[in-house]
Design a protein around this motif. Structure first.
Motif, PDB file in Angstrom:
ATOM      1  N   TYR A   1       0.833  -1.209   0.000  1.00  9.63           N
ATOM      2  CA  TYR A   1       0.000   0.000   0.000  1.00  9.63           C
ATOM      3  C   TYR A   1       0.865   1.255   0.000  1.00  9.63           C
ATOM      4  N   MET A   2       1.820   1.305   0.935  1.00 11.13           N
ATOM      5  CA  MET A   2       2.608   2.526   1.097  1.00 11.13           C
ATOM      6  C   MET A   2       3.690   2.669   0.019  1.00 11.13           C
ATOM      7  N   HIS A   3       4.123   1.554  -0.528  1.00  8.71           N
ATOM      8  CA  HIS A   3       5.063   1.640  -1.644  1.00  8.71           C
ATOM      9  C   HIS A   3       4.360   2.276  -2.839  1.00  8.71           C
ATOM     10  N   ARG A   4       3.150   1.805  -3.113  1.00  6.44           N
ATOM     11  CA  ARG A   4       2.391   2.379  -4.227  1.00  6.44           C
ATOM     12  C   ARG A   4       2.128   3.870  -3.968  1.00  6.44           C
ATOM     13  N   ALA A   5       1.730   4.198  -2.736  1.00  6.56           N
ATOM     14  CA  ALA A   5       1.457   5.604  -2.402  1.00  6.56           C
ATOM     15  C   ALA A   5       2.711   6.453  -2.594  1.00  6.56           C
ATOM     16  N   GLY A   6       3.856   5.927  -2.168  1.00  5.50           N
ATOM     17  CA  GLY A   6       5.104   6.681  -2.280  1.00  5.50           C
ATOM     18  C   GLY A   6       5.537   6.870  -3.718  1.00  5.50           C
ATOM     19  N   VAL A   7       5.356   5.825  -4.531  1.00  5.63           N
ATOM     20  CA  VAL A   7       5.760   5.906  -5.936  1.00  5.63           C
ATOM     21  C   VAL A   7       4.843   6.877  -6.686  1.00  5.63           C
ATOM     22  N   VAL A   8       3.534   6.745  -6.460  1.00  5.81           N
ATOM     23  CA  VAL A   8       2.569   7.598  -7.180  1.00  5.81           C
ATOM     24  C   VAL A   8       2.775   9.065  -6.826  1.00  5.81           C
ATOM     25  N   SER A   9       3.031   9.340  -5.550  1.00  7.62           N
ATOM     26  CA  SER A   9       3.183  10.741  -5.124  1.00  7.62           C
ATOM     27  C   SER A   9       4.517  11.335  -5.557  1.00  7.62           C
ATOM     28  N   LYS A  10       5.433  10.493  -5.994  1.00  5.70           N
ATOM     29  CA  LYS A  10       6.805  10.931  -6.338  1.00  5.70           C
ATOM     30  C   LYS A  10       7.453  11.699  -5.174  1.00  5.70           C
ATOM     31  N   ARG A  11       7.094  11.299  -3.964  1.00  2.00           N
ATOM     32  CA  ARG A  11       7.588  12.014  -2.794  1.00  2.00           C
ATOM     33  C   ARG A  11       9.037  11.664  -2.482  1.00  2.00           C
ATOM     34  N   TYR A  12       9.457  10.452  -2.850  1.00  2.00           N
ATOM     35  CA  TYR A  12      10.778   9.987  -2.416  1.00  2.00           C
ATOM     36  C   TYR A  12      11.691   9.786  -3.616  1.00  2.00           C
ATOM     37  N   ALA A  13      12.771  10.548  -3.633  1.00  2.00           N
ATOM     38  CA  ALA A  13      13.702  10.440  -4.768  1.00  2.00           C
ATOM     39  C   ALA A  13      14.307   9.044  -4.871  1.00  2.00           C
ATOM     40  N   GLY A  14      14.480   8.395  -3.737  1.00  2.00           N
ATOM     41  CA  GLY A  14      15.136   7.084  -3.747  1.00  2.00           C
ATOM     42  C   GLY A  14      14.185   5.926  -3.947  1.00  2.00           C
ATOM     43  N   MET A  15      12.928   6.191  -4.276  1.00  2.00           N
ATOM     44  CA  MET A  15      11.943   5.125  -4.449  1.00  2.00           C
ATOM     45  C   MET A  15      11.403   5.155  -5.879  1.00  2.00           C
ATOM     46  N   PRO A  16      12.127   4.551  -6.812  1.00  2.00           N
ATOM     47  CA  PRO A  16      11.668   4.558  -8.202  1.00  2.00           C
ATOM     48  C   PRO A  16      10.507   3.581  -8.389  1.00  2.00           C
ATOM     49  N   PRO A  17       9.718   3.730  -9.457  1.00  2.00           N
ATOM     50  CA  PRO A  17       8.702   2.718  -9.739  1.00  2.00           C
ATOM     51  C   PRO A  17       9.372   1.368  -9.963  1.00  2.00           C
ATOM     52  N   THR A  18       8.716   0.310  -9.536  1.00  2.00           N
ATOM     53  CA  THR A  18       9.249  -1.035  -9.797  1.00  2.00           C
ATOM     54  C   THR A  18       8.276  -1.777 -10.704  1.00  2.00           C
ATOM     55  N   GLU A  19       8.785  -2.810 -11.365  1.00  2.00           N
ATOM     56  CA  GLU A  19       7.945  -3.527 -12.325  1.00  2.00           C
ATOM     57  C   GLU A  19       6.869  -4.343 -11.624  1.00  2.00           C
ATOM     58  N   ARG A  20       7.173  -4.800 -10.402  1.00  2.00           N
ATOM     59  CA  ARG A  20       6.224  -5.637  -9.685  1.00  2.00           C
ATOM     60  C   ARG A  20       5.927  -5.032  -8.313  1.00  2.00           C
TER      61      ARG A  20
END
Ligand code: CA
Length: 360
Positions: free
Chosen positions: A263-282
């Motif tokens: 849940y929070m990984h998706r939220a973090g990726v969508v918000s582009k809040r974290y520079a160190g959290m790129p989208p992942t394929e899975r």
């Protein structure tokens, strides 16, 4: 019996009988005496600024307590005493490796040379008991290119069965791309990396230390779970999709976090809040179910084992004992008596390990 020992360190009073599966213990420790000598030198010199290492090996190397003396005695043996202890506890085979933190606290050149020497010794020890012992490869992440070569040598020349990395190396983690030659070599050799704990590094350890929480009680799990999670969110498992990790202590709590991580990984990726959290394929749960095996080391506890089997799948959970740090016969019996199907029990104790580590 020594009253100050935890229950799990007492000698077994009864032997554990045969089962209709082999009991393969997959996170077992070994240490050549020369490594203790190097650790003593590092402690005496004060050459590394690592409070966790100093606390842990200040105890294990110097304490006269029964626990420390037993561990020093048991862990250095690669012969008859180890096999006798396995017999007493009903363990048919150990998957064993150089104990944590291995060479990951040594200067680089010494670490590379010592890892190779330890791998030679371990391979020779396993060759004396081919049906009882199978070793994993120690490497020095301090020199990623040398580590990659050692993985190839360990698999293709020494006949070892996987790689062990003891979490951070001087505060650095495998999601840093400078370490990716190690991941690439393991994937190319089709062999797993056992991401084994060590004490949190200097930047993390302070709030653990004054309450004695830096070791196996909690610090190991926090440090190693964080490490695995960093690898998962970094994209490393998209770059190396066939790579398999093994994580002890039932996945260092990550399976329990699975819903929130997604849940929070998706939220973090969508918000582009974290520079160190790129989208992942899975999804992160996909990596947990497709790239990670967990073992029961130190967690002989039915509800948690069954939970991991439910959320990861029966094929992803393997038995481990954690000899000689924890080796109670009653823990073997408790795991034998789990209320799961015989088929699931055979996967847990035997066939998953045979497949993952290519033991047959
Ligand atoms: Ca261990």
């Amino acid at each position: 019996m020594t009253p100050d020992l935890p229950r799990t360190l007492q000698e077994p009073t009864t032997q554990v009988g045969k089962a209709d599966y082999l009991r393969i213990a997959t996170e077992e420790a070994w240490c050549p005496p020369e490594m203790f000598d190097i650790y003593k030198r590092i402690l005496d010199e004060g050459s590394i600024d690592d409070p966790g290492f100093m606390t842990m090996f200040g105890f294990y190397l110097n304490s006269g307590s029964t626990r420390a003396r037993q561990i020093r005695d048991y862990i250095t043996d690669l012969g008859a005493q180890r096999i006798a202890h396995m017999d007493e506890r009903g363990i048919d085979k150990q998957v064993l490796f150089l104990t944590s933190p291995g060479v990951q606290v040594m200067p680089t050149a010494e670490a590379v040379a010592f890892a190779a020497d330890a791998n030679d010794q371990l391979a020779a020890g396993c060759a004396r008991y081919p049906n009882r012992l199978a070793g994993l490869i120690a490497v020095a992440p301090q020199d990623p290119a040398a580590a990659a070569k050692e993985i190839d040598r360990g698999i293709n020349k020494l006949g070892l069965h996987g790689v062990v990395i003891n979490s951070h190396t001087f505060g650095e983690y495998l999601d840093d791309q400078k370490f990716w030659p190690i991941l690439e070599a393991a994937e190319a050799c089709d062999t797993p990396i056992y991401l084994h704990p060590q004490v949190p590094h200097k930047a993390m350890i302070e709030p653990f230390l004054d309450r004695g929480l830096d070791g196996a009680i909690y610090g190991f799990g926090v440090e190693t779970g964080l490490h695995m999670l960093r690898i998962m969110v970094s994209g490393a498992l998209d770059r190396f999709p066939r790579l398999q990790f093994v994580v002890g202590h039932l996945g260092e709590a990550l399976p329990f976090w699975m819903y929130r991580l997604d849940y929070m990984h998706r939220a973090g990726v969508v918000s582009k809040r974290y520079a160190g959290m790129p989208p992942t394929e899975r999804k992160l749960s996909d990596y947990l179910r497709q790239n990670i095996y967990v073992t029961t080391s130190g967690m002989a506890w039915g509800p948690a084992i069954k939970f991991c089997q439910e959320v990861l799948g029966e094929d992803r959970v393997m038995y481990a004992m954690d000899y000689p740090y924890q080796h109670g016969a009653e823990e073997v019996v408790a795991t034998d008596n789990l209320d799961i199907s015989q088929a699931a029990k055979k996967k847990l104790f035997q066939t998953n390990a045979e497949r993952v580590f290519k033991l047959t």
